[in-house]
Design an enzyme around this catalytic site. Structure first.
Site, PDB file in Angstrom:
ATOM      1  N   ARG A   1      48.088  17.696  25.956  1.00  0.00           N
ATOM      2  CA  ARG A   1      47.816  17.971  27.375  1.00  0.00           C
ATOM      3  C   ARG A   1      48.507  19.233  27.859  1.00  0.00           C
ATOM      4  NH1 ARG A   1      48.981  12.436  27.901  1.00  0.00           N
ATOM      5  NH2 ARG A   1      47.091  11.182  27.908  1.00  0.00           N
TER       6      ARG A   1
ATOM      7  N   HIS B   1      27.885  42.767  31.993  1.00  0.00           N
ATOM      8  CA  HIS B   1      27.529  41.527  31.293  1.00  0.00           C
ATOM      9  C   HIS B   1      26.076  41.543  30.851  1.00  0.00           C
ATOM     10  CE1 HIS B   1      31.081  39.145  33.172  1.00  0.00           C
ATOM     11  NE2 HIS B   1      31.376  39.557  31.950  1.00  0.00           N
TER      12      HIS B   1
ATOM     13  N   ARG C   1      33.744  36.361  45.725  1.00  0.00           N
ATOM     14  CA  ARG C   1      33.640  37.803  46.012  1.00  0.00           C
ATOM     15  C   ARG C   1      34.845  38.509  45.409  1.00  0.00           C
ATOM     16  NH1 ARG C   1      33.559  36.715  52.173  1.00  0.00           N
ATOM     17  NH2 ARG C   1      35.170  35.378  51.313  1.00  0.00           N
TER      18      ARG C   1
ATOM     19  N   LYS D   1      47.149  43.957  38.008  1.00  0.00           N
ATOM     20  CA  LYS D   1      46.413  42.718  37.680  1.00  0.00           C
ATOM     21  C   LYS D   1      47.159  41.501  38.228  1.00  0.00           C
ATOM     22  CE  LYS D   1      43.697  39.786  35.256  1.00  0.00           C
ATOM     23  NZ  LYS D   1      42.748  39.490  34.238  1.00  0.00           N
TER      24      LYS D   1
ATOM     25  N   HIS E   1      31.075  44.603  36.193  1.00  0.00           N
ATOM     26  CA  HIS E   1      30.780  43.488  35.296  1.00  0.00           C
ATOM     27  C   HIS E   1      29.388  42.901  35.475  1.00  0.00           C
ATOM     28  CE1 HIS E   1      34.944  43.907  34.299  1.00  0.00           C
ATOM     29  NE2 HIS E   1      34.898  42.914  33.438  1.00  0.00           N
TER      30      HIS E   1
ATOM     31  N   ASN F   1      35.410  41.993  39.525  1.00  0.00           N
ATOM     32  CA  ASN F   1      34.107  41.989  38.842  1.00  0.00           C
ATOM     33  C   ASN F   1      33.399  43.341  38.895  1.00  0.00           C
ATOM     34  OD1 ASN F   1      34.274  39.413  37.936  1.00  0.00           O
ATOM     35  ND2 ASN F   1      32.941  38.523  39.488  1.00  0.00           N
TER      36      ASN F   1
ATOM     37  N   GLU G   1      38.937  49.010  31.729  1.00  0.00           N
ATOM     38  CA  GLU G   1      39.421  47.955  32.637  1.00  0.00           C
ATOM     39  C   GLU G   1      40.561  48.472  33.524  1.00  0.00           C
ATOM     40  OE1 GLU G   1      38.120  45.045  33.217  1.00  0.00           O
ATOM     41  OE2 GLU G   1      37.009  44.407  31.438  1.00  0.00           O
TER      42      GLU G   1
ATOM     43  N   HIS H   1      33.023  45.378  25.238  1.00  0.00           N
ATOM     44  CA  HIS H   1      33.078  44.928  26.630  1.00  0.00           C
ATOM     45  C   HIS H   1      33.470  46.072  27.582  1.00  0.00           C
ATOM     46  CE1 HIS H   1      33.710  42.314  30.057  1.00  0.00           C
ATOM     47  NE2 HIS H   1      34.949  42.772  30.179  1.00  0.00           N
TER      48      HIS H   1
ATOM     49  N   LYS I   1      43.427  32.705  32.295  1.00  0.00           N
ATOM     50  CA  LYS I   1      42.059  32.277  31.976  1.00  0.00           C
ATOM     51  C   LYS I   1      41.945  32.179  30.457  1.00  0.00           C
ATOM     52  CE  LYS I   1      38.571  34.298  34.229  1.00  0.00           C
ATOM     53  NZ  LYS I   1      37.869  35.384  34.968  1.00  0.00           N
TER      54      LYS I   1
ATOM     55  N   GLU J   1      40.295  31.457  41.274  1.00  0.00           N
ATOM     56  CA  GLU J   1      38.970  32.024  41.536  1.00  0.00           C
ATOM     57  C   GLU J   1      38.089  31.150  42.419  1.00  0.00           C
ATOM     58  OE1 GLU J   1      37.260  33.412  37.846  1.00  0.00           O
ATOM     59  OE2 GLU J   1      38.779  34.976  37.698  1.00  0.00           O
TER      60      GLU J   1
HETATM   61  N1  LIG Z   1      41.258  35.901  29.595  1.00  0.00           N
HETATM   62  C1  LIG Z   1      40.907  36.959  30.269  1.00  0.00           C
HETATM   63  O1  LIG Z   1      41.200  37.076  31.450  1.00  0.00           O
HETATM   64  C2  LIG Z   1      40.160  38.043  29.572  1.00  0.00           C
HETATM   65  C3  LIG Z   1      40.039  39.297  30.165  1.00  0.00           C
HETATM   66  C4  LIG Z   1      39.372  40.289  29.482  1.00  0.00           C
HETATM   67  C5  LIG Z   1      38.841  40.028  28.228  1.00  0.00           C
HETATM   68  N2  LIG Z   1      38.975  38.798  27.672  1.00  0.00           N
HETATM   69  C6  LIG Z   1      38.414  38.495  26.345  1.00  0.00           C
HETATM   70  O2  LIG Z   1      39.045  39.344  25.395  1.00  0.00           O
HETATM   71  C7  LIG Z   1      38.173  39.493  24.285  1.00  0.00           C
HETATM   72  C8  LIG Z   1      38.190  40.932  23.846  1.00  0.00           C
HETATM   73  O3  LIG Z   1      39.505  41.323  23.577  1.00  0.00           O
HETATM   74  P1  LIG Z   1      39.847  42.615  22.689  1.00  0.00           P
HETATM   75  O4  LIG Z   1      39.068  43.755  23.166  1.00  0.00           O
HETATM   76  O5  LIG Z   1      41.313  42.721  22.645  1.00  0.00           O
HETATM   77  O6  LIG Z   1      39.208  42.238  21.282  1.00  0.00           O
HETATM   78  P2  LIG Z   1      39.773  41.631  19.928  1.00  0.00           P
HETATM   79  O7  LIG Z   1      40.777  40.590  20.155  1.00  0.00           O
HETATM   80  O8  LIG Z   1      38.576  41.271  19.128  1.00  0.00           O
HETATM   81  O9  LIG Z   1      40.495  42.901  19.252  1.00  0.00           O
HETATM   82  C9  LIG Z   1      39.726  44.020  18.906  1.00  0.00           C
HETATM   83  C10 LIG Z   1      39.934  44.419  17.444  1.00  0.00           C
HETATM   84  O10 LIG Z   1      41.194  45.085  17.328  1.00  0.00           O
HETATM   85  C11 LIG Z   1      41.967  44.520  16.260  1.00  0.00           C
HETATM   86  N3  LIG Z   1      43.363  44.690  16.643  1.00  0.00           N
HETATM   87  C12 LIG Z   1      44.091  43.971  17.529  1.00  0.00           C
HETATM   88  N4  LIG Z   1      45.297  44.511  17.707  1.00  0.00           N
HETATM   89  C13 LIG Z   1      45.362  45.597  16.914  1.00  0.00           C
HETATM   90  C14 LIG Z   1      46.354  46.578  16.679  1.00  0.00           C
HETATM   91  N5  LIG Z   1      47.512  46.569  17.330  1.00  0.00           N
HETATM   92  N6  LIG Z   1      46.073  47.568  15.786  1.00  0.00           N
HETATM   93  C15 LIG Z   1      44.876  47.616  15.153  1.00  0.00           C
HETATM   94  N7  LIG Z   1      43.896  46.715  15.350  1.00  0.00           N
HETATM   95  C16 LIG Z   1      44.134  45.720  16.222  1.00  0.00           C
HETATM   96  C17 LIG Z   1      41.495  43.090  16.194  1.00  0.00           C
HETATM   97  O11 LIG Z   1      41.732  42.542  14.922  1.00  0.00           O
HETATM   98  C18 LIG Z   1      39.999  43.242  16.482  1.00  0.00           C
HETATM   99  O12 LIG Z   1      39.302  43.598  15.316  1.00  0.00           O
HETATM  100  C19 LIG Z   1      36.824  38.996  24.710  1.00  0.00           C
HETATM  101  O13 LIG Z   1      36.554  37.759  24.099  1.00  0.00           O
HETATM  102  C20 LIG Z   1      36.956  38.811  26.208  1.00  0.00           C
HETATM  103  O14 LIG Z   1      36.155  37.770  26.705  1.00  0.00           O
HETATM  104  C21 LIG Z   1      39.624  37.811  28.321  1.00  0.00           C
HETATM  105 ZN   LIG Z   2      36.239  42.644  31.826  1.00  0.00          ZN
END
Ligand SMILES: NC(=O)c1ccc[n+]([C@@H]2O[C@H](COP(=O)([O-])OP(=O)(O)OC[C@H]3O[C@@H](n4cnc5c(N)ncnc54)[C@H](O)[C@@H]3O)[C@@H](O)[C@H]2O)c1
Ligand SMILES: [Zn+2]
Length: 388
Positions: A139, A270, A259, A245, A266, A263, A203, A283, A161, A255
Protein backbone atom coordinates in the site's frame (compact mmCIF):
# COMPACT_ATOMS: atom_id res chain seq x y z
CA UNK A 1 -0.78 -4.61 36.87
CA UNK A 2 0.11 -3.17 33.44
CA UNK A 3 3.72 -2.00 33.48
CA UNK A 4 4.16 1.76 33.15
CA UNK A 5 6.11 1.57 29.90
CA UNK A 6 3.29 -0.23 28.08
CA UNK A 7 1.53 2.11 25.70
CA UNK A 8 -2.21 2.07 26.46
CA UNK A 9 -4.75 3.58 24.08
CA UNK A 10 -8.13 4.59 25.49
CA UNK A 11 -10.87 5.82 23.23
CA UNK A 12 -14.55 6.80 23.38
CA UNK A 13 -15.79 6.99 19.80
CA UNK A 14 -19.52 7.74 20.10
CA UNK A 15 -22.17 5.74 18.29
CA UNK A 16 -23.69 8.28 15.84
CA UNK A 17 -27.32 9.30 15.78
CA UNK A 18 -29.05 7.42 12.96
CA UNK A 19 -30.01 10.65 11.16
CA UNK A 20 -26.45 11.98 10.90
CA UNK A 21 -24.27 11.42 7.81
CA UNK A 22 -21.08 9.43 8.25
CA UNK A 23 -18.01 10.93 6.65
CA UNK A 24 -14.73 9.21 5.76
CA UNK A 25 -11.79 11.59 6.01
CA UNK A 26 -8.12 11.44 5.09
CA UNK A 27 -6.08 14.57 4.79
CA UNK A 28 -2.36 14.75 4.47
CA UNK A 29 0.25 17.15 3.26
CA UNK A 30 3.17 15.86 1.30
CA UNK A 31 6.34 17.82 0.87
CA UNK A 32 9.75 16.66 -0.25
CA UNK A 33 13.16 18.17 -0.91
CA UNK A 34 14.40 18.54 -4.48
CA UNK A 35 18.21 18.59 -4.40
CA UNK A 36 20.30 19.54 -7.43
CA UNK A 37 23.81 18.17 -6.94
CA UNK A 38 26.93 17.34 -8.92
CA UNK A 39 28.69 14.02 -8.45
CA UNK A 40 28.09 10.53 -7.14
CA UNK A 41 29.14 11.26 -3.57
CA UNK A 42 26.73 14.16 -3.20
CA UNK A 43 23.97 11.96 -4.68
CA UNK A 44 24.76 9.16 -2.23
CA UNK A 45 24.77 11.62 0.70
CA UNK A 46 21.30 12.91 -0.18
CA UNK A 47 19.91 9.39 -0.67
CA UNK A 48 21.42 8.17 2.59
CA UNK A 49 19.56 10.92 4.42
CA UNK A 50 16.30 9.61 2.93
CA UNK A 51 16.84 6.00 4.04
CA UNK A 52 16.78 5.80 7.83
CA UNK A 53 16.74 1.97 7.74
CA UNK A 54 19.93 1.88 5.68
CA UNK A 55 18.41 -0.26 2.93
CA UNK A 56 17.47 0.55 -0.65
CA UNK A 57 16.09 -1.21 -3.69
CA UNK A 58 17.31 0.61 -6.81
CA UNK A 59 15.27 0.35 -10.01
CA UNK A 60 16.97 1.53 -13.19
CA UNK A 61 17.20 0.66 -16.88
CA UNK A 62 19.99 -1.30 -18.54
CA UNK A 63 21.52 1.77 -20.23
CA UNK A 64 21.70 3.77 -17.00
CA UNK A 65 22.89 0.71 -15.09
CA UNK A 66 25.86 0.34 -17.44
CA UNK A 67 26.72 4.05 -17.26
CA UNK A 68 26.08 5.19 -13.73
CA UNK A 69 24.69 2.74 -11.21
CA UNK A 70 27.77 0.83 -10.07
CA UNK A 71 29.61 3.92 -8.71
CA UNK A 72 26.40 4.93 -6.91
CA UNK A 73 26.04 1.49 -5.28
CA UNK A 74 29.69 1.65 -4.18
CA UNK A 75 29.26 5.15 -2.75
CA UNK A 76 26.15 3.99 -0.86
CA UNK A 77 28.03 0.95 0.40
CA UNK A 78 30.76 3.23 1.80
CA UNK A 79 27.98 4.98 3.74
CA UNK A 80 26.74 1.71 5.22
CA UNK A 81 23.75 1.39 2.91
CA UNK A 82 22.84 -2.04 1.55
CA UNK A 83 21.26 -1.85 -1.88
CA UNK A 84 19.91 -4.20 -4.52
CA UNK A 85 19.68 -3.22 -8.20
CA UNK A 86 17.06 -4.22 -10.74
CA UNK A 87 17.53 -3.01 -14.34
CA UNK A 88 14.64 -3.08 -16.80
CA UNK A 89 15.16 -2.85 -20.58
CA UNK A 90 15.36 0.79 -21.76
CA UNK A 91 12.51 2.44 -23.66
CA UNK A 92 8.79 3.21 -23.43
CA UNK A 93 7.97 -0.48 -24.01
CA UNK A 94 9.13 -1.14 -20.44
CA UNK A 95 6.55 1.25 -18.99
CA UNK A 96 4.04 -1.57 -18.84
CA UNK A 97 2.03 -3.57 -16.35
CA UNK A 98 4.18 -6.63 -17.11
CA UNK A 99 7.35 -4.79 -15.99
CA UNK A 100 5.60 -3.51 -12.87
CA UNK A 101 4.37 -7.01 -12.01
CA UNK A 102 7.93 -8.32 -12.44
CA UNK A 103 9.24 -5.63 -10.08
CA UNK A 104 6.48 -6.37 -7.55
CA UNK A 105 7.39 -10.08 -7.70
CA UNK A 106 11.03 -9.23 -7.04
CA UNK A 107 10.06 -7.04 -4.08
CA UNK A 108 7.73 -9.70 -2.69
CA UNK A 109 10.57 -12.24 -2.71
CA UNK A 110 13.05 -9.77 -1.22
CA UNK A 111 13.44 -8.50 2.32
CA UNK A 112 12.39 -4.96 1.35
CA UNK A 113 9.89 -3.73 3.92
CA UNK A 114 7.55 -0.80 4.52
CA UNK A 115 10.27 1.53 5.74
CA UNK A 116 12.95 0.75 3.20
CA UNK A 117 13.55 3.10 0.31
CA UNK A 118 12.84 2.34 -3.32
CA UNK A 119 15.10 4.44 -5.55
CA UNK A 120 14.00 5.15 -9.11
CA UNK A 121 17.17 5.97 -11.05
CA UNK A 122 16.64 6.70 -14.73
CA UNK A 123 14.57 8.61 -17.27
CA UNK A 124 10.82 9.17 -17.16
CA UNK A 125 10.14 5.53 -18.02
CA UNK A 126 11.92 4.27 -14.90
CA UNK A 127 10.57 7.06 -12.67
CA UNK A 128 6.95 6.50 -13.72
CA UNK A 129 7.12 2.69 -13.52
CA UNK A 130 9.10 2.38 -10.28
CA UNK A 131 7.01 5.16 -8.68
CA UNK A 132 3.83 3.27 -9.45
CA UNK A 133 5.31 0.06 -8.07
CA UNK A 134 6.25 1.97 -4.89
CA UNK A 135 2.66 3.24 -4.60
CA UNK A 136 1.26 -0.28 -4.83
CA UNK A 137 3.74 -2.37 -2.86
CA UNK A 138 2.51 -2.82 0.73
CA UNK A 139 0.00 0.00 0.00
CA UNK A 140 2.91 2.33 -0.59
CA UNK A 141 6.55 2.35 0.41
CA UNK A 142 8.77 5.47 0.36
CA UNK A 143 10.52 6.18 -2.92
CA UNK A 144 13.07 8.70 -4.13
CA UNK A 145 13.61 9.88 -7.69
CA UNK A 146 17.10 10.12 -9.14
CA UNK A 147 16.41 11.40 -12.66
CA UNK A 148 19.06 10.78 -15.31
CA UNK A 149 17.43 12.53 -18.27
CA UNK A 150 16.68 16.25 -18.56
CA UNK A 151 12.99 15.46 -19.06
CA UNK A 152 13.11 13.30 -15.96
CA UNK A 153 14.77 16.00 -13.86
CA UNK A 154 12.57 18.93 -14.84
CA UNK A 155 9.31 17.09 -15.29
CA UNK A 156 8.72 13.42 -14.45
CA UNK A 157 10.59 13.41 -11.11
CA UNK A 158 8.42 16.18 -9.64
CA UNK A 159 4.69 16.06 -8.95
CA UNK A 160 4.05 12.46 -7.95
CA UNK A 161 2.29 11.39 -11.13
CA UNK A 162 3.21 7.73 -11.51
CA UNK A 163 1.88 5.32 -14.11
CA UNK A 164 2.41 2.56 -16.59
CA UNK A 165 0.97 2.43 -20.09
CA UNK A 166 -1.84 0.20 -21.35
CA UNK A 167 -2.30 -0.79 -25.00
CA UNK A 168 -5.47 1.33 -24.98
CA UNK A 169 -3.77 4.50 -23.75
CA UNK A 170 -0.54 5.89 -22.35
CA UNK A 171 -0.37 6.38 -18.55
CA UNK A 172 -3.74 4.61 -18.17
CA UNK A 173 -2.83 2.72 -14.99
CA UNK A 174 -1.43 5.04 -12.38
CA UNK A 175 -1.72 7.11 -9.26
CA UNK A 176 -0.67 10.29 -7.56
CA UNK A 177 2.04 9.17 -5.17
CA UNK A 178 4.62 11.66 -3.94
CA UNK A 179 8.30 10.79 -3.55
CA UNK A 180 10.12 11.41 -0.26
CA UNK A 181 12.83 13.24 -2.17
CA UNK A 182 14.31 14.05 -5.56
CA UNK A 183 18.06 14.05 -6.15
CA UNK A 184 19.10 15.41 -9.54
CA UNK A 185 22.76 14.71 -10.25
CA UNK A 186 23.78 17.07 -13.07
CA UNK A 187 26.71 14.80 -13.99
CA UNK A 188 24.29 12.14 -15.22
CA UNK A 189 22.98 14.53 -17.87
CA UNK A 190 26.41 14.80 -19.53
CA UNK A 191 26.12 11.28 -21.01
CA UNK A 192 22.72 11.96 -22.59
CA UNK A 193 22.48 12.03 -26.39
CA UNK A 194 21.95 15.59 -27.68
CA UNK A 195 18.51 14.70 -28.99
CA UNK A 196 17.36 13.82 -25.46
CA UNK A 197 18.70 17.13 -24.14
CA UNK A 198 16.80 19.02 -26.84
CA UNK A 199 13.59 17.06 -26.12
CA UNK A 200 13.92 17.80 -22.40
CA UNK A 201 14.51 21.47 -23.18
CA UNK A 202 11.13 21.65 -24.91
CA UNK A 203 9.46 21.09 -21.52
CA UNK A 204 11.62 23.81 -19.94
CA UNK A 205 10.84 26.28 -22.74
CA UNK A 206 7.18 25.44 -22.06
CA UNK A 207 7.55 26.28 -18.36
CA UNK A 208 9.24 29.58 -19.20
CA UNK A 209 6.54 30.44 -21.71
CA UNK A 210 3.62 29.70 -19.37
CA UNK A 211 4.98 30.88 -16.05
CA UNK A 212 8.42 32.45 -15.97
CA UNK A 213 9.74 35.17 -18.27
CA UNK A 214 12.96 35.00 -16.22
CA UNK A 215 13.43 31.30 -16.98
CA UNK A 216 12.63 31.91 -20.66
CA UNK A 217 15.26 34.63 -20.94
CA UNK A 218 17.79 32.47 -19.07
CA UNK A 219 17.34 29.69 -21.65
CA UNK A 220 17.82 32.18 -24.49
CA UNK A 221 21.04 33.39 -22.87
CA UNK A 222 22.47 30.01 -21.84
CA UNK A 223 21.32 27.94 -24.82
CA UNK A 224 24.70 27.20 -26.42
CA UNK A 225 26.23 26.10 -23.10
CA UNK A 226 23.16 23.97 -22.31
CA UNK A 227 23.33 22.23 -25.69
CA UNK A 228 27.08 21.67 -25.15
CA UNK A 229 26.04 19.93 -21.88
CA UNK A 230 28.10 22.28 -19.75
CA UNK A 231 27.45 21.27 -16.12
CA UNK A 232 27.21 24.86 -14.86
CA UNK A 233 24.57 25.76 -17.43
CA UNK A 234 22.67 22.49 -16.84
CA UNK A 235 22.74 23.09 -13.09
CA UNK A 236 21.20 26.56 -13.48
CA UNK A 237 18.61 25.21 -15.91
CA UNK A 238 17.55 22.22 -13.78
CA UNK A 239 17.44 24.36 -10.63
CA UNK A 240 15.15 27.01 -12.15
CA UNK A 241 12.98 24.55 -14.03
CA UNK A 242 12.55 22.32 -10.96
CA UNK A 243 11.50 25.29 -8.85
CA UNK A 244 9.04 26.41 -11.53
CA UNK A 245 7.52 22.91 -11.79
CA UNK A 246 7.25 22.66 -7.98
CA UNK A 247 5.44 26.01 -7.80
CA UNK A 248 3.06 25.07 -10.60
CA UNK A 249 2.10 21.62 -9.27
CA UNK A 250 1.73 22.89 -5.70
CA UNK A 251 -1.21 25.03 -6.86
CA UNK A 252 -3.22 21.98 -7.88
CA UNK A 253 -1.30 18.82 -6.96
CA UNK A 254 -4.10 16.41 -7.79
CA UNK A 255 -5.17 18.12 -11.01
CA UNK A 256 -8.71 18.96 -10.04
CA UNK A 257 -8.69 21.91 -12.44
CA UNK A 258 -8.67 20.82 -16.06
CA UNK A 259 -7.48 24.26 -17.24
CA UNK A 260 -3.81 23.51 -16.80
CA UNK A 261 -1.18 25.83 -18.28
CA UNK A 262 1.29 22.89 -18.07
CA UNK A 263 -0.64 21.36 -20.97
CA UNK A 264 0.71 24.05 -23.31
CA UNK A 265 1.83 22.31 -26.50
CA UNK A 266 0.37 19.00 -25.36
CA UNK A 267 -2.99 19.06 -27.15
CA UNK A 268 -1.43 18.88 -30.61
CA UNK A 269 1.68 17.18 -29.17
CA UNK A 270 -0.31 14.17 -27.94
CA UNK A 271 -2.16 13.97 -31.25
CA UNK A 272 1.20 13.86 -33.10
CA UNK A 273 2.44 11.10 -30.78
CA UNK A 274 -0.79 9.15 -31.30
CA UNK A 275 -0.64 9.28 -35.09
CA UNK A 276 3.08 8.42 -35.18
CA UNK A 277 2.74 5.60 -32.65
CA UNK A 278 4.96 6.86 -29.78
CA UNK A 279 8.33 6.16 -31.33
CA UNK A 280 9.81 8.24 -34.13
CA UNK A 281 8.86 11.59 -32.59
CA UNK A 282 10.05 12.10 -29.00
CA UNK A 283 7.55 13.56 -26.53
CA UNK A 284 9.50 16.82 -26.22
CA UNK A 285 9.68 17.15 -30.01
CA UNK A 286 5.92 16.65 -30.32
CA UNK A 287 5.36 19.24 -27.56
CA UNK A 288 7.69 21.74 -29.29
CA UNK A 289 5.65 21.45 -32.48
CA UNK A 290 2.44 21.67 -30.42
CA UNK A 291 3.65 24.91 -28.81
CA UNK A 292 4.40 26.43 -32.23
CA UNK A 293 0.92 25.43 -33.46
CA UNK A 294 -0.75 26.91 -30.35
CA UNK A 295 1.24 30.14 -30.78
CA UNK A 296 0.14 30.38 -34.42
CA UNK A 297 -3.51 29.86 -33.45
CA UNK A 298 -3.08 32.64 -30.92
CA UNK A 299 -1.41 34.82 -33.55
CA UNK A 300 -4.25 34.33 -36.04
CA UNK A 301 -6.70 35.39 -33.32
CA UNK A 302 -4.64 38.50 -32.62
CA UNK A 303 -4.07 37.29 -29.03
CA UNK A 304 -0.27 37.27 -29.22
CA UNK A 305 1.99 39.79 -30.93
CA UNK A 306 4.04 38.64 -33.94
CA UNK A 307 7.17 39.57 -31.93
CA UNK A 308 6.38 37.20 -29.05
CA UNK A 309 5.32 34.40 -31.41
CA UNK A 310 8.64 34.85 -33.26
CA UNK A 311 10.56 34.80 -30.02
CA UNK A 312 9.14 31.37 -29.12
CA UNK A 313 9.60 29.90 -32.60
CA UNK A 314 13.14 31.29 -32.81
CA UNK A 315 14.08 29.68 -29.50
CA UNK A 316 12.63 26.33 -30.63
CA UNK A 317 14.56 26.69 -33.85
CA UNK A 318 17.86 27.53 -32.16
CA UNK A 319 17.34 24.53 -29.87
CA UNK A 320 16.95 22.27 -32.91
CA UNK A 321 13.33 21.43 -32.09
CA UNK A 322 10.61 21.04 -34.73
CA UNK A 323 8.26 24.00 -35.21
CA UNK A 324 6.80 23.10 -38.61
CA UNK A 325 5.13 19.85 -39.64
CA UNK A 326 7.85 18.92 -42.16
CA UNK A 327 10.49 19.06 -39.42
CA UNK A 328 8.97 16.23 -37.34
CA UNK A 329 11.08 13.09 -37.65
CA UNK A 330 8.21 11.24 -39.32
CA UNK A 331 5.71 11.82 -42.11
CA UNK A 332 2.73 13.41 -40.34
CA UNK A 333 -0.57 13.92 -42.15
CA UNK A 334 -2.31 17.08 -40.85
CA UNK A 335 -5.71 15.47 -41.51
CA UNK A 336 -4.76 12.57 -39.22
CA UNK A 337 -3.75 15.03 -36.49
CA UNK A 338 -7.08 16.89 -36.77
CA UNK A 339 -8.90 13.54 -36.73
CA UNK A 340 -7.03 12.45 -33.58
CA UNK A 341 -7.98 15.77 -31.95
CA UNK A 342 -11.59 15.18 -33.03
CA UNK A 343 -11.60 11.90 -31.10
CA UNK A 344 -10.39 13.66 -27.95
CA UNK A 345 -13.07 16.31 -28.45
CA UNK A 346 -15.70 13.56 -28.57
CA UNK A 347 -14.42 11.92 -25.38
CA UNK A 348 -14.43 15.31 -23.62
CA UNK A 349 -18.07 16.10 -24.43
CA UNK A 350 -17.31 18.31 -27.42
CA UNK A 351 -14.60 20.37 -25.75
CA UNK A 352 -10.97 20.47 -26.76
CA UNK A 353 -8.84 22.62 -24.48
CA UNK A 354 -6.02 24.64 -25.96
CA UNK A 355 -3.50 26.57 -23.89
CA UNK A 356 -2.87 29.65 -26.05
CA UNK A 357 0.09 31.91 -25.22
CA UNK A 358 -0.60 35.63 -24.95
CA UNK A 359 2.88 36.73 -23.90
CA UNK A 360 5.92 35.17 -22.26
CA UNK A 361 4.50 34.20 -18.85
CA UNK A 362 0.83 34.61 -19.78
CA UNK A 363 -1.56 32.09 -21.30
CA UNK A 364 -5.28 31.76 -21.94
CA UNK A 365 -7.24 28.52 -21.93
CA UNK A 366 -9.58 28.28 -24.92
CA UNK A 367 -12.12 25.56 -25.58
CA UNK A 368 -13.49 26.95 -28.82
CA UNK A 369 -10.62 26.28 -31.23
CA UNK A 370 -12.11 24.92 -34.45
CA UNK A 371 -10.73 22.41 -36.98
CA UNK A 372 -10.22 25.15 -39.59
CA UNK A 373 -8.01 27.16 -37.25
CA UNK A 374 -6.02 24.05 -36.32
CA UNK A 375 -5.57 23.14 -39.98
CA UNK A 376 -4.23 26.58 -40.84
CA UNK A 377 -1.77 26.52 -37.94
CA UNK A 378 -0.62 22.98 -38.79
CA UNK A 379 0.10 24.03 -42.36
CA UNK A 380 1.98 27.19 -41.46
CA UNK A 381 5.24 27.30 -43.38
CA UNK A 382 8.64 27.63 -41.75
CA UNK A 383 9.14 31.38 -41.17
CA UNK A 384 11.65 33.02 -43.49
CA UNK A 385 15.08 33.08 -41.97
CA UNK A 386 14.42 29.91 -39.98
CA UNK A 387 14.67 27.31 -42.78
CA UNK A 388 16.99 24.47 -41.89
N1 LIG B 1 5.31 11.64 -14.34
C1 LIG B 1 5.33 12.76 -15.02
O1 LIG B 1 4.88 13.79 -14.54
C2 LIG B 1 5.93 12.76 -16.38
C3 LIG B 1 6.24 13.97 -17.00
C4 LIG B 1 6.83 13.94 -18.24
C5 LIG B 1 7.10 12.73 -18.85
N2 LIG B 1 6.79 11.56 -18.23
C6 LIG B 1 7.06 10.26 -18.86
O2 LIG B 1 8.46 10.15 -19.05
C7 LIG B 1 8.69 9.24 -20.12
C8 LIG B 1 9.79 9.79 -20.99
O3 LIG B 1 10.93 10.03 -20.22
P1 LIG B 1 12.38 10.19 -20.87
O4 LIG B 1 12.32 11.13 -21.98
O5 LIG B 1 13.31 10.46 -19.76
O6 LIG B 1 12.61 8.77 -21.54
P2 LIG B 1 13.37 7.44 -21.11
O7 LIG B 1 13.22 7.15 -19.69
O8 LIG B 1 12.94 6.41 -22.08
O9 LIG B 1 14.91 7.82 -21.39
C9 LIG B 1 15.32 8.11 -22.70
C10 LIG B 1 16.52 7.26 -23.12
O10 LIG B 1 17.69 7.78 -22.50
C11 LIG B 1 18.43 6.74 -21.85
N3 LIG B 1 19.11 7.37 -20.73
C12 LIG B 1 18.60 7.73 -19.53
N4 LIG B 1 19.50 8.39 -18.80
C13 LIG B 1 20.62 8.46 -19.54
C14 LIG B 1 21.90 9.04 -19.33
N5 LIG B 1 22.18 9.73 -18.23
N6 LIG B 1 22.82 8.91 -20.32
C15 LIG B 1 22.53 8.26 -21.47
N7 LIG B 1 21.33 7.70 -21.72
C16 LIG B 1 20.39 7.80 -20.77
C17 LIG B 1 17.37 5.73 -21.48
O11 LIG B 1 17.93 4.45 -21.32
C18 LIG B 1 16.43 5.81 -22.69
O12 LIG B 1 16.91 5.01 -23.74
C19 LIG B 1 7.38 9.04 -20.82
O13 LIG B 1 6.87 7.77 -20.53
C20 LIG B 1 6.48 10.11 -20.23
O14 LIG B 1 5.13 9.73 -20.19
C21 LIG B 1 6.21 11.56 -17.01
ZN1 LIG C 1 5.03 16.69 -21.42
Amino acid sequence: MIPLDVHVIRDEIPVPRPDLPIEGRATRTDSYPVAIVTGTDATADRLTALAPQGRMAIVTDETVAALHVRPLVEALDRRGITSTVKAIPPGEGSKALATAVGLLDDLAHSSVGRRDLLVACGGGVVLDTAGWVASAYMRGIPYANVPTTLLGAVDAAIGGKVAVDHTVAKNLIGAFYQPVGVVSNIEYLTTLPGRQIRAGLAEVIKKGMIASPELFTAIETDLEAILAQDTGALDRLVRSASATKCALVARDPYENDLRRPLNFGHTVGHAVETVTGYGPVLHGEAVAFGMAVAARISLSRGWISPGVCDRLVTLLHRTGLPHAIGQLGAEVDPDAVVAALGKIRLIRAGRLRFVLPLDVGTVAIADDVGDEEIHRALHAPVPTGLAR
